[in-house]
Enzyme design. Structure first.
Site, PDB file in Angstrom:
ATOM      1  N   CYS A   1       9.064  70.204  37.053  1.00  0.00           N
ATOM      2  CA  CYS A   1       8.616  69.016  36.314  1.00  0.00           C
ATOM      3  C   CYS A   1       7.931  69.416  35.010  1.00  0.00           C
ATOM      4  O   CYS A   1       6.774  69.820  35.018  1.00  0.00           O
ATOM      5  CB  CYS A   1       7.667  68.202  37.199  1.00  0.00           C
ATOM      6  SG  CYS A   1       6.990  66.760  36.376  1.00  0.00           S
TER       7      CYS A   1
ATOM      8  N   CYS B   1       4.917  67.309  34.122  1.00  0.00           N
ATOM      9  CA  CYS B   1       3.696  67.646  34.865  1.00  0.00           C
ATOM     10  C   CYS B   1       3.083  68.956  34.365  1.00  0.00           C
ATOM     11  O   CYS B   1       1.872  69.058  34.222  1.00  0.00           O
ATOM     12  CB  CYS B   1       3.983  67.843  36.353  1.00  0.00           C
ATOM     13  SG  CYS B   1       5.069  66.648  37.102  1.00  0.00           S
ATOM     14  N   ASP B   2       3.914  69.969  34.149  1.00  0.00           N
ATOM     15  CA  ASP B   2       3.397  71.327  33.972  1.00  0.00           C
ATOM     16  C   ASP B   2       3.603  71.929  32.585  1.00  0.00           C
ATOM     17  O   ASP B   2       3.021  72.968  32.279  1.00  0.00           O
ATOM     18  CB  ASP B   2       4.075  72.271  34.995  1.00  0.00           C
ATOM     19  CG  ASP B   2       3.798  71.840  36.425  1.00  0.00           C
ATOM     20  OD1 ASP B   2       2.713  71.304  36.670  1.00  0.00           O
ATOM     21  OD2 ASP B   2       4.671  72.040  37.289  1.00  0.00           O
TER      22      ASP B   2
END
Ligand code: NAP
Length: 309
Positions: free
Chosen positions: A131, A134-135
């Site tokens: 992701c 997300c990261d």
């Protein structure tokens, strides 16, 4: 008999629990094998509104659980083995025990499709991620070469997003053309920081000895040539698998197994509702899952109220 049973404990499940609990329906949440869902595997969540400094995925899910429980949600760490939606009330078998429910909200989420190569699992959260949203912004990836695997809209979206952080983004795809929509593919290939690596597959993620991602081993499927591509992060975007196996033949899904709601969040079975990633192959964000959990809870509440009039 339960008024509402919620299967799944990601953002969709806990939000559905919060709303149905506040409607005094005392929902029962069956957490499944991974309480908190996929988000608990992410380190910092920086795009969930209300947390200006970001929030740990596990912490966010624990807070959602506590909030729902404060209003009367009941939690069971059970795994649903089978469901009978052929008649109401519905029957679920949870760890060998029968649970009977007037309504069910399915919030079982989706899992990332994995490459299944050496080093992938071992280096998850140490440079391997599924992701970019997300990261991608983590310090370890800043101004470093990054690899995205896949050729669909997700891979393009991840690669484009990562151009903000990485020094260069290598898009590794097993064929010589992208599956992604034309506009997305054109935008991706035109980006000066994205370099496609065609006809190639990742055969190994390096380096287990350093306990961190330092590169990937690649194999060109046309020439057979093998090489190492150094990188600080590997973003795998080869699709998602909805966790809907349990409902096969009972609930209407699309050809990829994502549940297709028929009316609002209600499925083809009256009294069975759906929320979150098991019905969403487009947005797949914690906040959109939470929003659909809220919608499913309101739909279930209104369904029960209409029946009891
Ligand atoms: P997808 O379209 O199924 O693409 C998956 C990609 O991964 C394909 O290029 C596939 O290669 C590759 N792949 C699959 N298994 C692989 C493996 N084992 N090893 C190497 N490569 C592998 O999945 P997606 O990109 O997640 O998209 C899913 C759906 O969501 C699509 O309908 C998409 O349009 C939609 N979506 C839309 C947006 C948007 O509109 N902004 C964003 C994301 C997703 P092949 O091409 O060779 O099969």
């Amino acid at each position: 008999m339960e008024k509402v049973v919620i299967i799944g404990s990601g953002p969709a499940g806990w939000t559905a629990a919060l709303y149905t609990a506040r409607a005094q329906l005392a929902p029962l949440v069956l957490t499944g094998k991974q309480p908190g869902g996929l988000l608990t595997t992410t380190s910092v969540v920086e795009n969930f509104p209300g947390f200006p400094e970001g929030v740990d995925g596990y912490e966010l899910m624990t807070k959602m659980q506590k909030q729902a429980e404060r209003f009367g949600a009941k939690t069971s760490f059970g795994v649903v083995e089978s469901v009978d939606f052929s008649q109401r009330p519905f029957t679920l078998v949870v760890d060998g025990e029968k649970v009977v429910a007037e309504t069910v909200i399915i919030a079982t989420g989706a899992g990332h499709k994995h490459l299944g190569v050496h080093g992938e699992h071992e280096l998850e959260t140490k440079g391997v991620t599924y992701c970019a949203t997300c990261d991608g912004a983590l310090p370890a990836f800043r101004n470093q070469p990054l690899v995205v695997v896949g050729g669909g809209d997700s891979a393009c979206e991840e690669a484009l997003y990562l151009t903000r952080f990485g020094s260069m983004v290598f898009l590794v795809h097993r064929r010589d053309s992208l599956r992604a929509s034309k506009i997305m593919a054109e935008r991706t290939l035109a980006h000066p920081k994205i370099k496609p690596v065609w006809d190639s597959v990742v055969t190994e993620v390096l380096d287990l000895k350093q306990d961190n991602v330092t590169g990937v081993k690649l194999k060109n499927l046309k020439t057979g040539e093998e090489k190492v591509l150094p990188c600080a992060g590997v973003f795998i975007a080869i699709g998602h698998v909805p966790n809907t196996e349990l409902f096969k033949g009972k609930i209407t899904t699309d050809e990829n197994g994502f549940i297709v709601p028929q009316q609002g969040t209600m499925t083809n079975v009256r009294g069975v509702f759906v929320a979150g990633d098991c019905a969403d192959h487009v947005y797949r964000q914690a906040i959109t899952a939470a929003g659909s959990g809220c919608a499913a809870a309101i739909d279930a509440e209104r369904f029960l109220a209409a029946e009891n009039q």
